[in-house]
Design an enzyme around this catalytic site. Structure first.
Site, PDB file in Angstrom:
ATOM      1  N   ARG A  46       0.784  -1.245  -0.064  1.00 16.55           N
ATOM      2  CA  ARG A  46      -0.059   0.048   0.118  1.00 16.55           C
ATOM      3  C   ARG A  46       0.690   1.231   0.173  1.00 16.55           C
ATOM      4  O   ARG A  46       0.472   2.173  -0.482  1.00 16.55           O
ATOM      5  CB  ARG A  46      -0.867   0.083   1.105  1.00 16.55           C
ATOM      6  CG  ARG A  46      -1.780   1.302   1.315  1.00 16.55           C
ATOM      7  CD  ARG A  46      -3.045   1.232   2.153  1.00 16.55           C
ATOM      8  NE  ARG A  46      -3.134   0.297   3.301  1.00 16.55           N
ATOM      9  CZ  ARG A  46      -2.604   0.574   4.146  1.00 16.55           C
ATOM     10  NH1 ARG A  46      -1.810   1.697   4.708  1.00 16.55           N
ATOM     11  NH2 ARG A  46      -2.523  -0.389   5.344  1.00 16.55           N
ATOM     12  N   TYR A  98     -16.102  18.030 -14.767  1.00 13.38           N
ATOM     13  CA  TYR A  98     -16.673  16.424 -14.593  1.00 13.38           C
ATOM     14  C   TYR A  98     -17.758  16.443 -13.747  1.00 13.38           C
ATOM     15  O   TYR A  98     -17.473  16.588 -12.444  1.00 13.38           O
ATOM     16  CB  TYR A  98     -15.403  15.647 -14.477  1.00 13.38           C
ATOM     17  CG  TYR A  98     -15.615  14.164 -14.396  1.00 13.38           C
ATOM     18  CD1 TYR A  98     -16.202  13.563 -15.410  1.00 13.38           C
ATOM     19  CD2 TYR A  98     -15.369  13.390 -13.167  1.00 13.38           C
ATOM     20  CE1 TYR A  98     -16.433  12.134 -15.342  1.00 13.38           C
ATOM     21  CE2 TYR A  98     -15.747  12.192 -13.098  1.00 13.38           C
ATOM     22  CZ  TYR A  98     -16.067  11.296 -14.029  1.00 13.38           C
ATOM     23  OH  TYR A  98     -16.426  10.075 -14.196  1.00 13.38           O
ATOM     24  N   ASP A 170      -7.607  19.860 -13.188  1.00 13.17           N
ATOM     25  CA  ASP A 170      -7.724  18.536 -13.824  1.00 13.17           C
ATOM     26  C   ASP A 170      -7.626  18.641 -15.268  1.00 13.17           C
ATOM     27  O   ASP A 170      -8.166  19.293 -16.036  1.00 13.17           O
ATOM     28  CB  ASP A 170      -9.233  18.368 -13.630  1.00 13.17           C
ATOM     29  CG  ASP A 170      -9.699  17.061 -14.099  1.00 13.17           C
ATOM     30  OD1 ASP A 170      -9.079  16.370 -15.123  1.00 13.17           O
ATOM     31  OD2 ASP A 170     -10.800  16.491 -13.824  1.00 13.17           O
ATOM     32  N   LYS A 195      -8.228   7.707 -19.124  1.00 19.23           N
ATOM     33  CA  LYS A 195      -8.513   8.520 -20.260  1.00 19.23           C
ATOM     34  C   LYS A 195      -7.393   8.271 -21.215  1.00 19.23           C
ATOM     35  O   LYS A 195      -6.796   7.358 -21.733  1.00 19.23           O
ATOM     36  CB  LYS A 195      -9.097   9.809 -20.235  1.00 19.23           C
ATOM     37  CG  LYS A 195     -10.070   9.808 -18.791  1.00 19.23           C
ATOM     38  CD  LYS A 195     -11.303   9.107 -19.281  1.00 19.23           C
ATOM     39  CE  LYS A 195     -12.235   8.935 -18.117  1.00 19.23           C
ATOM     40  NZ  LYS A 195     -12.800  10.026 -17.247  1.00 19.23           N
TER      41      LYS A 195
END
Ligand SMILES: *Cc1c(COP(=O)(O)O)cnc(C)c1O
Length: 379
Positions: A46, A98, A170, A195
């Site tokens: 992690r 978004y 973003d 994306k």
């Protein structure tokens, strides 16, 4: 180093034990220690994973950043940025962004006492009246999803800096190939790696890039403590995607321009939203801060009925009707019922997102085939 060389070589170091040219997928949760606390820098996956470390090195390099952190999704990366804040802090966010970001802000973080102001950032000056001593973060997205509005990153950063407000951009729609917000004064860049970075619609991933060491430490602490880390196979896929980002983006831009011009000249098409048109309100800023205009665009039909839009949405044969964007294959989407359904209808309409708007993620196929497909679907 020129972009093309950087995309291929950033983060790539032949594996020291075998010489493997691609960073292996280190599918492990833990690492053997020689003695308590004596290890090779890897304790528990992690916190650290070599595949993720290679990806983070590449991600930092392609955004001209000093550091990058890699998350299990784009919204997990956004979530980590908001966790820098405390109850009572205020955020100025773009009004057109978004849908999942808006949902995270309004439905998850508002209840923890963080206040969000939604502002039209096409004019950076609109931010000023909302700044007070509780303002800690400006969140912007450019070009915006799905209306392709442009905000001026350097102008926003210039307003934020004297007030000691962090700016996070973003940059998903532009990709690092077209725009580098850190160079323009932003503090943090966020991407949905799902994306353009991944580029093949086969992985969910997110990331943050930054220059400031203490900001990196704070965000790393949140990442490690909250645990929204990507698996090594996902990191491998994004790392592989980055190697062809420049090639894919060149074709996305070429095809995007051809499709945008075709739509604009089609007698049945109403408005086309693409930031490469000289009469687009954000054109001058886009030209200044982006290298090209990308493969994302939206349009309406002259007949604004939802039925006519639905007919187009279900008649394309090459464009698949699906959420998401940025993959090699072309996608068609209905924001009002799909990607932006999480935004209340009246807020959508207020921001100019009509029920008949159709969004395209123009892929890297042959442009003539894409145009022919849209032509038959529009009828
Ligand atoms: C997809 C997307 C996100 C969210 O990323 P996920 O990887 O789906 O969590 C954020 N911003 C933009 C602009 C996006 O397109």
């Amino acid at each position: 180093m020129k972009l093309a060389t950087k995309y291929i070589h950033a983060g790539a170091h032949p594996d020291p034990s075998t010489g493997a040219i691609m960073t292996p997928i280190y599918q492990t949760s833990t690492y053997a220690q020689e003695a308590p606390g004596k290890h090779k820098g890897y304790e528990y996956a992690r916190s650290q994973n070599p595949t993720r470390a290679a990806l983070e090195e590449a991600l930092a390099a392609i955004e001209n950043g000093k550091h990058a952190l890699s998350f299990s999704s784009g919204v997990a990366a956004t979530d980590a940025v908001i966790k820098l804040l405390e109850p009572g802090d205020e955020v100025i966010a773009a009004s057109d962004m978004y849908g999942g970001t808006y949902r995270l802000f309004t439905k998850v973080f508002e209840k923890f006492g963080i206040k969000f102001h939604y502002v039209n950032m096409q004019d950076a000056n609109n931010i000023k009246p909302f700044i007070n001593d509780k303002t800690k973060l400006i969140w912007t997205e450019t070009p915006t999803n799905p209306l392709m509005n442009i905000s001026d990153i350097a102008a926003i950063a210039a307003i934020a800096k004297p007030n000691k407000i962090l700016v996070c951009v973003d940059n998903t729609f532009a990709s690092p190939y077209l725009q580098n917000p850190l160079d323009l004064g932003a503090d943090i860049v966020m991407h949905s790696g799902t994306k353009y970075l991944g580029g093949h619609s086969d992985v969910i991933h997110g990331c943050l890039m930054m220059n400031d060491d203490s900001l990196r430490e704070k965000l790393y602490f949140i990442q490690k403590s909250c645990g929204a880390v990507p698996g090594p196979q996902d990191c491998f896929l994004v790392l592989r995607g980055i190697k062809t980002l420049h090639l894919r983006m060149q074709r996305h831009c070429e095809n995007g321009a051809k499709v945008a011009h075709f739509l604009r000249n089609h007698p049945k098409v109403g408005k086309v939203y693409w930031c490469g048109f000289e009469d687009h309100p954000g054109y001058a800023v886009a030209k200044k801060q982006m290298r090209d205009f990308g493969g994302m665009l939206s349009f309406t039909l002259k007949d604004e009925s939802t039925e006519s839009a639905f007919k187009v949405l279900s008649s394309t044969k090459i464009f698949s009707l699906a959420e998401s964007l940025g993959g090699v294959e072309s996608l068609i989407n209905h924001p009002a019922t799909m990607t932006h359904a999480s935004i209340p209808r009246e807020d959508r309409l207020k921001n100019g997102l009509s029920d008949s708007l159709i969004r395209l993620s123009v892929g890297v196929e042959d442009a003539d085939d894409l145009i022919e497909d849209l032509n038959q679907a529009i009828g």
